[in-house]
Design an enzyme around this catalytic site. Structure first.
Site, PDB file in Angstrom:
ATOM      1  N   ASN B 100       0.833  -1.211   0.000  1.00  0.00           N
ATOM      2  CA  ASN B 100       0.000   0.000   0.000  1.00  0.00           C
ATOM      3  C   ASN B 100       0.864   1.257   0.000  1.00  0.00           C
ATOM      4  OD1 ASN B 100      -1.191  -2.276   1.782  1.00  0.00           O
ATOM      5  ND2 ASN B 100      -2.955  -1.236   0.888  1.00  0.00           N
ATOM      6  N   HIS B 185      -6.441  -9.572   4.226  1.00  0.00           N
ATOM      7  CA  HIS B 185      -6.848  -8.777   5.394  1.00  0.00           C
ATOM      8  C   HIS B 185      -8.362  -8.919   5.444  1.00  0.00           C
ATOM      9  CE1 HIS B 185      -7.057  -5.479   8.226  1.00  0.00           C
ATOM     10  NE2 HIS B 185      -7.869  -4.820   7.436  1.00  0.00           N
ATOM     11  N   ASP B 311       2.380  -5.679  12.460  1.00  0.00           N
ATOM     12  CA  ASP B 311       1.466  -4.780  11.764  1.00  0.00           C
ATOM     13  C   ASP B 311       1.980  -3.343  11.877  1.00  0.00           C
ATOM     14  OD1 ASP B 311      -0.714  -4.100  10.218  1.00  0.00           O
ATOM     15  OD2 ASP B 311      -2.005  -3.713  11.938  1.00  0.00           O
TER      16      ASP B 311
END
Lengths: 318, 430
Positions: B100, B185, B311
C-alpha cells in the site's frame, strides 16, 4: 429545594464540561442548584447580570444548530460575557484546517470559554487538551450532549420535585443519539429507573451495560413511567436500512395517545427537538400543555447553560 | 569477514528443537557453521575473538510478515533506512513489506525499484509483497506469475480486502496454478463501513461507530469456502475475534490447509485501552474485548494461529492529532514486537519457544523462505535478547521515523541487545 440537602461548598473537580460521564453527583447538584437561581432572573424584566463581565465566550459550532447555539449565546450574553459565534461554513476549517489548528488560533485570542459542537465523538476532549480555557461540550457525534441532559433533569425537578425513584422511558433512535446517552448517565446518577425503548436496529450494542432496561415493545417500555422522553428520528436515516418506513415506525414507536395511556396518568412528555410531528410524536400530544413540557425544556435550557458557563468559567480562573 | 564465535548463550531455535546453553559459529561467508552446546569456550581456538553473550538468549532473527514502509510515496512516514534501524533494534531481520504505497506495488517495474531501494538503503532482508489486485482496487488481479518470477513471495491488498466474491474466487483459482501465496486482510467493507473501534459497550460509550466481529468472520468464512474448491496457499493476515478462531479451528479440523496470523497489538491490548479517544490505538483490525484477547493467546498456544506480526504502520503525528474519526489507522510496532510479545512469556501465558516459533520458523515456512532458523549453512540472521531487562517504552527513543507507538510508557521486560544479518553485526545496544 436543594437536590442534595445541606450542600456545603461543593468543589468542582472537572476543568471542562465534556460529558455527564466524568461528573460526580455533587458536581451535577451544584450545576442544577445554580441553574435554579437563573430561572427567576430569566423571567424578570431585566435579565442581565455582570457575573462574566470581561470574559470571552466563543461558540464553535461545526454542525447546524438553532436552539442549542442560540441558547448558549443568550446564556453568555445574560451573564455579561462577550460572545462570539464562529460561522464554520465560511471558516478555514472548510479549507482543510484541522480542529487543533483552529483551536490554537482561537486560543491565541485568550477566550475564557469555548462552547463546541462537533459531528465527531470526542472532539471536545481533543480540544480541551489543547486550549487554555474551559471547554463546554454542546454535543459531539453520538457521544454526549451534557447540557441537554442537565436541562432535562432541571425540567423534571421543576415539575416533579425530584428525580430519585422516577421511572423514565427514553424512546426512539437511541443508536445515533447523544441526548439519550447523556440522559441515561444523568438520570441513573440521580436515582431514576431508566427504560430505553427502540427497535433493535436503533439500539446501540451492549446498551444494557449502561444500566438501563431495554424494550422493543413500546407498550411494555412505557408501563408505569413518570416521564416519556422522545428522541428525534432523523428522517434522512429512516429510508436507509434501519427501518422499513416512517409509517411502520410511527405505528409501533410513535408516541400516540393510546401508547401514552400505558404510562402514568400524569406522565410528562419531553423532546429535545427539533420534532418530527407525525413520525415519532403525535402532533396534538406535542402541543398538549398539560402533558408536554417541551417548551419548558427550551426555557430552562438557558438557565442551565448560564450555570455551566458561570461554574466552568470560574473554575478556569481559579 | 572474520569468523565469529558467539559463546555462553541460551540458544533457542524451535525449527531444530534446540533449547540449550551453548554457542554459535559464523563462518567467513556469514553463514552458520556450528550451533549448540558443543560450541563453548573449551573447544574453540584460543586465538579466536569470542563474543561472550553472558547467558542471554540467542535466537534466529525474527521474520515479521506484516510491515508497512513509506517507500515509495510516503517517505515522510518511514523509509527503508529508518525501517531497517527500527527492525534491527527489535531483533527483526526479515520483513514482508505491504504494497500500500504510492504507487501501489502492483507491477513488475515497481518491484525492481523497490528491491533496489531495499537493498541499498536497508540492512535487513526485505521481501516485498505485491498487491492482489491492480491499485488494490479489488477488481483486476495482478500478474502473479510474472511478479513471482521477479521475486515477489506473496500477494495481498494489505490494508484492503478483496470484497467482490467473484474476483476473490478467481484469484484463488488462479493462484492455485501459479502456487502463489494469498494473504487476506479480512474485513467486510459494508459491515465495517465508517467503523472506528470494536462494536460493543466501549463503542456505545464513546459514541464511535463500531466494527462488528462479523465483518471479519464473514470474509474468513467466504474465503475458506473458496479454499475448499480452489486449494491455493492461503493466509489470513490478522485475526482479532474469538468467533473467527472457532471458524479457523473447525476448518483446520476438517483438513483444510491454510495459515493465519495475529497482530501483537491484538494480543497485548484490548478496547478498554482506547480510554479517552487515544487515536494511537485506532487500529485495523480493531482492538476487541479482553475475552477476544485471551482467546487469541490460547489460539497461539494450541497452534490455531501460526504467526505473530507487528502490523507496523508508521503514521506521522499530524495524522494522529485529529478527532478519532479523522485520525489515521495503525501503529508503529516493529521495534517493540518482540519485547511486547515477551509479556506473554513473563506472565506465563505462552512458552518462550512457542512465542519465538510464531515469529521465526512459522512465517518462514508459510512464505517459503530460508529464514527463521539456526540450521547449519543458513545465513547467520541472529538476534540476541536480554530476556529480563526492564525498560520503559519512550516514543522519542524509538528508531522508526514515526512515533505512533500504542504502548508509550509501557513497562516491558526484555530487550534486544545485538542483531546480526548475514553474519554481520547490524545492531548493538549501547
Amino acid at each position: 429545594m436543594a437536590i442534595i440537602k445541606k450542600l456545603k461548598a461543593v468543589k468542582i473537580y472537572q476543568n471542562h464540561l465534556l460529558g455527564i460521564q466524568g461528573l460526580s453527583l455533587s458536581e451535577v447538584s451544584k450545576i442544577l442548584n445554580e441553574a435554579k437561581t437563573f430561572i427567576k432572573l430569566n423571567k424578570s424584566s431585566s435579565k442581565k447580570t455582570d457575573l462574566l463581565r470581561g470574559k470571552t465566550q466563543i461558540n464553535l459550532f461545526f454542525e447546524p444548530s438553532t436552539r442549542t447555539q442560540s441558547s448558549f449565546e443568550l446564556a453568555g450574553k445574560r451573564l455579561g460575557a462577550d460572545v462570539m459565534s464562529m460561522n464554520i461554513v465560511n471558516s478555514a476549517i472548510k479549507k482543510g484546517e484541522t480542529l487543533i489548528d483552529t483551536a490554537m488560533t482561537l486560543n491565541a485570542m485568550h477566550p475564557d470559554i469555548i462552547v463546541i459542537r462537533h459531528p465527531d465523538s470526542g472532539a471536545p476532549n481533543l480540544l480541551s487538551q489543547k486550549v487554555n480555557c474551559a471547554v463546554i461540550n454542546a454535543g459531539d457525534g453520538r457521544r454526549e450532549h451534557p447540557t441537554q441532559a442537565l436541562l432535562d433533569a432541571l425540567t423534571i425537578i421543576n415539575r416533579r420535585g425530584k428525580i430519585e425513584g422516577l421511572k423514565i422511558a427514553i424512546c426512539g433512535d437511541i443508536l445515533h443519539s447523544r441526548v439519550a446517552r447523556s440522559n441515561i448517565y444523568l438520570m441513573n446518577m440521580l436515582g431514576a429507573e431508566v427504560n430505553v425503548v427502540a427497535p433493535n436496529t436503533l439500539l446501540p450494542h451492549s446498551i444494557d451495560r449502561l444500566g438501563v432496561r431495554v424494550f422493543t415493545d413500546m407498550k411494555k417500555g412505557l408501563d408505569g413511567c413518570d416521564i416519556v422522553m422522545m428522541l428525534r428520528l432523523q428522517n434522512e436515516r429512516m429510508h436507509g436500512s434501519f427501518l422499513p418506513s416512517p409509517r411502520e415506525y410511527y405505528e409501533f414507536f410513535g408516541l400516540t395517545p393510546d401508547k401514552l395511556a400505558i404510562a402514568k396518568k400524569d406522565a410528562l412528555i419531553m423532546h429535545p427537538g427539533p420534532m418530527n410531528r407525525g413520525v415519532e410524536i403525535d402532533t396534538n400530544l406535542a402541543d398538549d400543555i398539560n402533558r408536554s413540557v417541551i417548551r419548558e425544556q427550551v426555557e430552562l435550557g438557558v438557565a442551565v447553560r448560564m450555570a455551566c458557563l458561570k461554574i466552568f468559567c470560574k473554575k478556569h480562573n481559579e | 569477514m572474520n569468523k565469529k564465535y558467539l559463546i555462553n548463550a541460551k540458544i533457542i531455535d524451535p525449527s531444530n528443537n534446540i533449547d540449550e546453553k551453548g554457542g554459535l559459529i559464523i563462518d567467513e561467508k556469514g553463514k552458520i557453521e556450528a550451533v549448540g552446546k558443543n560450541v563453548s569456550n573449551l573447544n574453540l581456538p584460543s586465538t579466536a575473538t569470542k563474543i561472550d553473550l553472558k547467558t542471554q538468549v540467542l535466537m534466529p532473527g525474527l521474520v515479521d510478515m506484516r510491515v508497512f514502509v513509506g517507500e515509495p510515496g510516503y517517505e515522510y512516514k518511514e523509509n527503508f533506512r529508518t525501517l531497517s534501524d527500527a527492525a534491527l533494534a527489535g531483533g527483526v531481520t526479515s520483513v514482508v513489506s505491504m504494497p500500500n504505497t504510492s504507487p501501489v506495488i502492483d507491477n513488475v517495474s515497481i518491484v525492481d525499484f523497490l528491491k533496489r531501494r531495499g537493498r541499498d538503503k536497508s540492512r535487513i532482508n526485505i521481501y516485498p509483497a505485491a498487491s492482489l489486485t491492480k491499485n488494490t482496487e479489488g477488481k483486476q488481479m495482478t500478474e502473479f506469475g510474472l511478479l513471482k518470477r521477479k521475486g515477489i513471495i506473496g500477494f495481498t491488498d494489505g490494508l484492503k480486502t478483496v470484497q467482490d466474491p467473484q474476483v476473490m474466487m478467481r484469484i484463488m483459482n488462479f493462484a492455485k496454478q501459479s502456487n502463489s501465496l494469498i494473504m487476506q486482510h479480512a474485513e467486510d467493507n459494508i459491515l465495517s463501513d465508517e467503523g472506528l473501534i470494536n462494536e460493543g459497550e466501549i463503542s456505545t460509550r464513546l459514541g464511535l461507530k463500531g466494527i462488528p466481529f462479523l465483518a471479519e468472520k464473514i470474509i474468513v468464512e467466504r474465503d475458506l469456502s473458496f479454499l475448499e474448491e480452489y486449494n491455493c496457499r492461503y493466509h489470513i493476515s490478522q485475526i482479532s475475534s474469538e468467533k473467527t478462531i472457532f471458524i479457523i479451528k473447525r476448518a483446520k479440523k476438517d483438513g483444510k490447509i491454510f495459515s493465519s496470523g495475529v497482530s501483537i497489538n491484538n494480543l497485548s491490548l484490548n478496547e478498554n485501552d482506547i480510554g479517552d479517544f487515544k487515536t494511537f490505538l485506532k487500529l485495523s483490525p480493531p482492538l476487541r474485548t479482553e475475552k477476544d484477547r485471551v482467546s487469541l493467546v490460547s489460539a497461539i498456544n494450541d497452534g490455531t494461529i501460526d504467526v505473530i506480526v507487528s502490523d507496523h504502520k508508521p503514521e506521522d503525528e499530524e495524522s494522529k492529532r485529529l478527532t478519532f474519526a479523522k485520525a489515521a489507522t495503525g501503529a508503529s510496532g516493529v521495534e517493540t514486537l518482540f519485547p511486547l510479545a515477551l509479556e506473554l512469556y513473563h506472565n506465563q501465558s505462552v512458552k518462550l519457544s512457542r512465542l519465538i516459533s510464531t515469529m521465526t520458523i512459522n512465517p518462514s515456512k508459510i512464505l517459503g523462505i530460508d529464514k527463521g532458523t539456526l540450521s547449519i549453512g543458513r545465513d547467520a540472521d541472529i538476534s540476541i535478547v536480554d530476556i529480563n531487562k526492564p525498560w520503559i517504552v519512550k516514543k522519542n527513543e524509538l528508531k522508526s521515523k514515526s512515533k505512533n507507538t500504542p504502548i508509550e510508557d509501557r513497562k516491558l521486560q526484555g530487550q534486544v541487545t545485538k542483531t546480526f544479518v548475514k553474519g554481520k553485526m547490524a545492531f548493538e545496544r549501547t
